[in-house]
Scaffold this motif. Sequence first.
Motif, short mmCIF file in Angstrom:
data_model
loop_
_atom_site.label_atom_id
_atom_site.label_comp_id
_atom_site.label_asym_id
_atom_site.label_seq_id
_atom_site.Cartn_x
_atom_site.Cartn_y
_atom_site.Cartn_z
N LYS A 128 22.94 78.43 84.11
CA LYS A 128 21.67 77.76 84.33
C LYS A 128 21.25 76.98 83.09
O LYS A 128 21.22 77.52 81.98
CB LYS A 128 20.60 78.79 84.70
CG LYS A 128 19.27 78.18 85.16
CD LYS A 128 18.32 79.27 85.63
CE LYS A 128 17.02 78.69 86.17
NZ LYS A 128 16.09 79.74 86.63
N VAL A 131 16.13 74.07 81.80
CA VAL A 131 14.86 74.75 82.02
C VAL A 131 13.99 74.61 80.78
O VAL A 131 14.42 74.14 79.73
CB VAL A 131 15.08 76.24 82.35
CG1 VAL A 131 15.83 76.38 83.66
CG2 VAL A 131 15.84 76.95 81.23
N SER A 132 12.75 75.04 80.90
CA SER A 132 11.82 74.92 79.78
C SER A 132 12.00 76.03 78.75
O SER A 132 11.92 75.79 77.54
CB SER A 132 10.37 74.92 80.29
OG SER A 132 10.10 73.77 81.07
N LYS A 165 11.81 80.20 87.91
CA LYS A 165 12.72 79.11 88.24
C LYS A 165 12.95 78.21 87.05
O LYS A 165 14.04 77.62 86.89
CB LYS A 165 12.15 78.31 89.41
CG LYS A 165 13.08 77.22 89.93
CD LYS A 165 12.47 76.54 91.14
CE LYS A 165 13.41 75.45 91.66
NZ LYS A 165 12.83 74.76 92.85
N ASP A 166 11.95 78.10 86.17
CA ASP A 166 12.02 77.17 85.04
C ASP A 166 12.37 77.90 83.74
O ASP A 166 12.04 77.44 82.65
CB ASP A 166 10.68 76.46 84.88
CG ASP A 166 10.78 75.25 83.96
OD1 ASP A 166 9.80 74.96 83.23
OD2 ASP A 166 11.84 74.58 83.94
N SER A 167 13.04 79.06 83.84
CA SER A 167 13.40 79.80 82.64
C SER A 167 14.68 80.57 82.89
O SER A 167 15.14 80.70 84.02
CB SER A 167 12.27 80.77 82.24
OG SER A 167 12.07 81.74 83.26
N SER A 200 18.64 83.31 86.97
CA SER A 200 17.56 83.39 85.99
C SER A 200 17.74 84.53 85.00
O SER A 200 16.96 84.66 84.06
CB SER A 200 16.21 83.55 86.71
OG SER A 200 15.93 82.42 87.50
N ALA A 249 17.74 75.27 77.32
CA ALA A 249 16.31 75.11 77.53
C ALA A 249 15.68 74.26 76.44
O ALA A 249 16.28 73.99 75.40
CB ALA A 249 15.63 76.49 77.58
#
Length: 379
Positions: A128, A131-132, A165-167, A200, A249
Amino acid sequence: MKTKHVNLLIALVVAVLFSFSCFCISRLTQTNNQFINCRNHILEFEDNILRLKSKTERNSEELMKALKQMKYEITQRENLSVNLVEKKVSTLSKNEAVPDTFEDLKFFIPHLRKEGRIYPDVVIGKGKTGVSFALGIPTINRGNYTYLKQTLTSVVSRMTPSEEKDSVVIVSISDSNEDYLQSVVSMIKKKFKRQVKSGSLEVISIPAFFYTNILNAKQSTEDSQKKQSWQVKQVLDFCVLMLYAQPKARYYLQLEDDIIAKKMYLTKITDFVHNITSNNWFYIEFSVLGFIGKLFRSEDLPDFVRFFLMFYKEKPIDWLLEDMFQMNYKGRRKQIRIQYKPSLFQHVGKHSSFSGREQHYKVRFLTCNFSNIQCFTNL
């Protein structure tokens, strides 16, 4: 003459009746035999049904036993394959280039120069990226004590679905004990199935060759040698984790495996970062303890790692972070360190990863108004 005829008639009637009686008796006997045969067939059929039922039940029991055995063997095979198969999985194939940041390790750690590919083993991961936030959690075997499940539960359960979802949460197993590695992987797969499935939550393992010839520093006493070896290893653990997380990230948040996250911690971090007007910050402290809750821009991580590797034998990593800040602050007069209050992470581990040592570090969760400029401490 008349009497003679009557006697003949009577004899005839008797003969007819006798014949009819014999016939009836014969038919009755035949019918009775048929009933008996029919009953015997029915009884035989019932016996066959009972035998078939008994055989079916035995087959069912044997099938259940076979299924249980198959399930057990599959489970055992999966457990054995954790280290034999999954540990070999990596986000980079052999034909892909190794990130330059990992190659930098060879400059600071000479014994790594004989190694071909420098990269941690990816035990669980779907690669993944984009992401932030990447949240790094190094973990090590503490013997009979463990806080990792409690820490992970706190970290992942206090994210919103969009934040999850963003990490990506990265657990780095920094221990060469294969049983410990397997126990951590099994626990994470069982307790955090959804996060593993979505990508995640990742688990990496640092190969033992990273530490060869490093943890044998000669000291005046055995205790001091053990302590320095532990500090050296901790610095390297953090460096490898940072380098692995760096391309994933925009921001990297350093945590530890014995902390509890405050409710809505990631929401508060996101809001806080977005409300900082200056982009000239060095790092942000979301906890005042040690190296817990330190937020970095991922693009800056290679610089931090290079500095840590220059002095990894000299000081603990939180001291090195302070030294690096002081050097940048005095040299440029622009870099700032920002401290968020109150702390968003509480240290709960009483038993240190350094064998035999107990620690009682706590931070008070004081309250403050987020909009209040007092929440910022520029040093």
